[in-house]
Design a protein around this motif. Structure first.
Motif, PDB file in Angstrom:
ATOM      1  N   VAL A 242       0.841  -1.202   0.000  1.00 35.51           N
ATOM      2  CA  VAL A 242       0.000   0.000   0.000  1.00 35.51           C
ATOM      3  C   VAL A 242       0.874   1.249   0.000  1.00 35.51           C
ATOM      4  O   VAL A 242       0.614   2.207  -0.737  1.00 35.51           O
ATOM      5  N   PHE A 243       1.932   1.229   0.807  1.00 33.84           N
ATOM      6  CA  PHE A 243       2.862   2.372   0.852  1.00 33.84           C
ATOM      7  C   PHE A 243       3.467   2.616  -0.535  1.00 33.84           C
ATOM      8  O   PHE A 243       3.570   3.770  -0.986  1.00 33.84           O
ATOM      9  N   TRP A 244       3.863   1.556  -1.203  1.00 35.32           N
ATOM     10  CA  TRP A 244       4.466   1.689  -2.529  1.00 35.32           C
ATOM     11  C   TRP A 244       3.445   2.231  -3.537  1.00 35.32           C
ATOM     12  O   TRP A 244       3.774   3.088  -4.365  1.00 35.32           O
ATOM     13  N   GLU A 245       2.207   1.772  -3.456  1.00 36.32           N
ATOM     14  CA  GLU A 245       1.166   2.266  -4.356  1.00 36.32           C
ATOM     15  C   GLU A 245       0.894   3.752  -4.095  1.00 36.32           C
ATOM     16  O   GLU A 245       0.655   4.525  -5.025  1.00 36.32           O
ATOM     17  N   PHE A 246       0.921   4.138  -2.826  1.00 40.23           N
ATOM     18  CA  PHE A 246       0.772   5.553  -2.481  1.00 40.23           C
ATOM     19  C   PHE A 246       1.890   6.380  -3.109  1.00 40.23           C
ATOM     20  O   PHE A 246       1.662   7.464  -3.644  1.00 40.23           O
ATOM     21  N   THR A 247       3.105   5.863  -3.002  1.00 45.47           N
ATOM     22  CA  THR A 247       4.261   6.589  -3.530  1.00 45.47           C
ATOM     23  C   THR A 247       4.127   6.778  -5.039  1.00 45.47           C
ATOM     24  O   THR A 247       4.430   7.854  -5.578  1.00 45.47           O
ATOM     25  N   LYS A 248       3.660   5.759  -5.747  1.00 46.25           N
ATOM     26  CA  LYS A 248       3.456   5.881  -7.193  1.00 46.25           C
ATOM     27  C   LYS A 248       2.365   6.900  -7.505  1.00 46.25           C
ATOM     28  O   LYS A 248       2.489   7.680  -8.464  1.00 46.25           O
ATOM     29  N   ALA A 249       1.305   6.916  -6.690  1.00 49.02           N
ATOM     30  CA  ALA A 249       0.238   7.903  -6.888  1.00 49.02           C
ATOM     31  C   ALA A 249       0.759   9.316  -6.650  1.00 49.02           C
ATOM     32  O   ALA A 249       0.357  10.265  -7.345  1.00 49.02           O
ATOM     33  N   GLN A 250       1.662   9.478  -5.708  1.00 50.08           N
ATOM     34  CA  GLN A 250       2.270  10.787  -5.453  1.00 50.08           C
ATOM     35  C   GLN A 250       3.085  11.246  -6.658  1.00 50.08           C
ATOM     36  O   GLN A 250       3.053  12.426  -7.022  1.00 50.08           O
ATOM     37  N   ARG A 251       3.785  10.335  -7.286  1.00 46.95           N
ATOM     38  CA  ARG A 251       4.576  10.680  -8.465  1.00 46.95           C
ATOM     39  C   ARG A 251       3.686  11.110  -9.628  1.00 46.95           C
ATOM     40  O   ARG A 251       4.107  11.908 -10.471  1.00 46.95           O
ATOM     41  N   ARG A 252       2.459  10.585  -9.641  1.00 44.27           N
ATOM     42  CA  ARG A 252       1.506  10.996 -10.680  1.00 44.27           C
ATOM     43  C   ARG A 252       0.782  12.287 -10.301  1.00 44.27           C
ATOM     44  O   ARG A 252      -0.042  12.790 -11.066  1.00 44.27           O
TER      45      ARG A 252
END
Length: 300
Positions: A242-252
């Motif tokens: 979940v943390f990694w998915e959040f980080t990818k969403a932040q990059r977008r």
């Protein structure tokens, strides 16, 4: 900011904070209310859980501090703040029971246990000897000021950076979050004004803001994970995923970066710190003037 904008903002700061009657009908809102973005939907929805209890804490700290305040202007600010935050707590509490529970995400036992623990803590504070109780109340007000600075920072990011229409998000939930974020920006200076009245300075505020900033990623991930693991339509994922998915969403650009809260906490240590430096009250009030929930309730 131009001179005209600065003048307009200064005038807005003089507006008295008052609660607004609102109603959000979530009966038709889908669980994944941001289409094609189930994780992003749950990331926002997790705030229903956190805010239903967190806003109660802000209200209780102000209610316990209010009898000690002799300044009429501070008292008026506190009463308006209590009204707004009380409405926020009620709205998000109803969202837990009427929205998340309706979609089969059983959070009742967890929420009731958290409420029970919180009520016991408040009752214990109220039983303290007067001098110790007063010291604890001041500490509560300081923590409220730190947390409010963070919620203002987060709210302003949402209002300025997340386009609910582009994501075709459910209009009622979109309005709910924009309404709440706008009121957070509107009353962003109140908690700090109150804390200063009680003698709280930057030396006490900054460490508390740092704690909130450090806790935010864990709380955000944990809240979304609790919803994801109860969502039968999604594959199971652990908190690290979940943390990694959040980080990818932040990059977008779809979620606020983790660094946002760290920078907000650091600002509390500056000599010229003021919550007014973050957010735009005139823009917040402009949204509140057109919010569907506010306008519909005003018309009834």
């Amino acid at each position: 900011m131009t001179k005209e904008q600065k003048l307009a903002e200064d005038l807005v700061e003089d507006v008295t904070v008052r609660p607004r009657e609102v109603h959000f009908d979530l009966s038709a809102a889908p669980l994944h209310w941001i289409p094609g973005e189930p994780l992003l939907s749950h990331a926002f929805s997790a705030f229903h859980i956190a805010l239903s209890l967190g806003e109660r804490g802000f209200v209780d700290s102000f209610k316990r501090g209010l009898p000690y305040v002799k300044d009429d202007s501070i008292r008026e600010e506190m009463i308006g703040f209590i009204g707004q935050e009380g409405v926020h707590a009620d709205v998000h509490n109803r969202a837990v029971w009427e929205f998340l529970e309706r979609h089969g995400l059983d959070l009742g036992p967890m929420v009731k246990e958290a409420d029970y623990g919180y009520d016991r803590m408040i009752a214990a504070i109220d039983r303290l000897p007067e001098r110790l109780r007063y010291a604890v109340i001041v500490q509560m007000l300081a923590m409220t000021a730190a947390a409010e600075h963070m919620t203002n920072t987060l709210s302003y990011w949402v209002l300025s950076n997340f386009d609910f229409e582009v994501h075709d998000a459910d209009p009622t939930l979109s309005d709910m979050f924009r309404w709440h974020c706008s009121e957070e920006v509107e009353h962003r200076c109140v908690a700090w004004n109150v804390a200063q009245y009680f003698g709280v300075g930057r030396a006490r505020l900054a460490p508390m803001a740092a704690v909130v900033a450090l806790a935010f990623p864990f709380a955000a991930v944990a809240g979304a994970w609790l919803l994801i693991r109860r969502d039968p339509t999604l594959p199971k994922m652990n908190p690290v995923r979940v943390f990694w998915e959040f980080t990818k969403a932040q990059r977008r650009g779809e979620m606020p970066p983790w660094s946002l809260m760290r920078h907000a906490a650091a600002a509390c240590a500056y000599r010229d710190y003021s919550p007014a430096s973050t957010g735009n009250a005139s823009e917040a009030l402009a949204y509140l003037a057109k919010s569907r929930a506010v306008k519909q309730r005003s018309a009834t």
